[in-house]
Design an enzyme around this catalytic site. Structure first.
Site, PDB file in Angstrom:
ATOM      1  N   ILE A 261      92.418  82.304  86.223  1.00  0.00           N
ATOM      2  CA  ILE A 261      91.226  82.121  87.034  1.00  0.00           C
ATOM      3  C   ILE A 261      90.093  81.806  86.065  1.00  0.00           C
ATOM      4  CG2 ILE A 261      90.849  84.615  87.018  1.00  0.00           C
ATOM      5  CD1 ILE A 261      89.390  84.374  89.641  1.00  0.00           C
ATOM      6  N   SER A 262      89.341  80.746  86.327  1.00  0.00           N
ATOM      7  CA  SER A 262      88.312  80.296  85.388  1.00  0.00           C
ATOM      8  C   SER A 262      87.200  81.318  85.229  1.00  0.00           C
ATOM      9  CB  SER A 262      87.694  78.975  85.860  1.00  0.00           C
ATOM     10  OG  SER A 262      88.640  77.942  85.855  1.00  0.00           O
ATOM     11  N   GLN A 263      86.529  81.255  84.086  1.00  0.00           N
ATOM     12  CA  GLN A 263      85.407  82.145  83.840  1.00  0.00           C
ATOM     13  C   GLN A 263      84.294  81.863  84.859  1.00  0.00           C
ATOM     14  OE1 GLN A 263      84.780  80.012  79.919  1.00  0.00           O
ATOM     15  NE2 GLN A 263      82.695  80.758  80.249  1.00  0.00           N
TER      16      GLN A 263
END
Length: 265
Positions: free
Chosen positions: A114-116
């Site tokens: 999951i992206s930052q």
């Protein structure tokens, strides 16, 4: 879905023909089969948002927005409101809830992340979304980016190529109460021509080139955000705008490192 390294790099607008963004020899690609796992509920009125119960992580979300997004110059009110509302820890099941709110990518299984938070906010803000927009997302992952989009626009169509992640994301989004998201299992490279055109397209995996089907499914005046570059090296996060005559204007937003876009292409 972003892997740990990120460094911002602001670029300039450039006018490019579609042929410059796409390799000349793609072959005859065919549309991949798709399985509908969650279908958006059509509505003439604006879609209702989930009524989240108060939880212990509201302070963590506020700190995430304040320290990692607003502090870095992003101020889109709709994006900030969505980031404050969506329970990010529900979309990062492999880590402790507090860790989910750090400004770093988190594992979600199957070699994906999951992206930052900052990257999620940046990509969403640069799409310039309106409440009546319909958005195509390529790379559902755990469903977090789709949830952020669903807080802002009328309808989200999201594609995930890994069956287990697609099923989990559909179940998660449905359980949380999102009625304006369609989750499809399939190869996102080909988009979703049956539901096109889209006002915006967002790709959350690194591509070697801009997929022609996604450009074709973007309406004139629409925008696309996509990381493009070599898979083992830093990629360029590109913002593409499609003019009325089909010409593509491209801007380099940042230097990023995403997991690769996979599929039969």
């Amino acid at each position: 879905m972003l892997t740990p390294r990120f460094r911002g790099l602001v670029g300039c607008w450039a006018m490019v023909g579609l042929s410059l963004a796409i390799p000349p020899a793609l072959g005859q690609e065919t549309e991949a089969e798709r399985r509908v796992l969650l279908e958006a509920t059509p509505s003439e009125a604006a879609p209702s948002r989930p009524a989240f119960a108060p939880d212990a992580w509201a302070g963590a979300r506020e700190a995430m927005v304040r320290d990692h997004i607003v502090a870095r110059g992003l101020d889109d009110p709709a994006v900030l409101a969505a980031m404050r509302r969506v329970p990010r820890h529900r979309f990062a099941p492999e880590v402790a809830p507090r860790r989910a709110y750090r400004d770093e990518p988190q594992p979600i299984g199957h070699g994906q992340t999951i992206s930052q938070p900052y990257i999620v906010a940046l990509m969403t803000a640069r799409l310039g979304l309106e409440p009546d927009d319909r958005v195509l997302e390529v790379g559902t992952g755990s469903g977090y980016q789709a949830a952020i989009l669903a807080e802002i626009v009328r309808e989200v169509v999201t594609l995930e190529i890994i069956p287990a992640l697609a099923v989990q994301a559909a179940e998660r989004l449905e359980a949380l109460g999102y009625t304006n998201v369609t989750v499809l299992e399939g190869d996102g490279y080909y988009g979703d021509p049956a539901r096109a055109p889209f006002d915006a397209v967002i790709v959350t995996a690194g591509a070697r080139h801009v997929p022609p089907p996604l450009v074709a499914q973007l309406r004139p005046g629409g925008r696309m955000v996509i990381p493009v570059g070599q898979m083992l090296w830093v990629q360029n996060l590109l913002l593409l705008e499609k003019a009325a005559d089909g010409e593509i204007r491209t801007r380099n937003l940042a230097s990023v490192r995403f997991v690769p876009l996979t599929g039969g292409h």
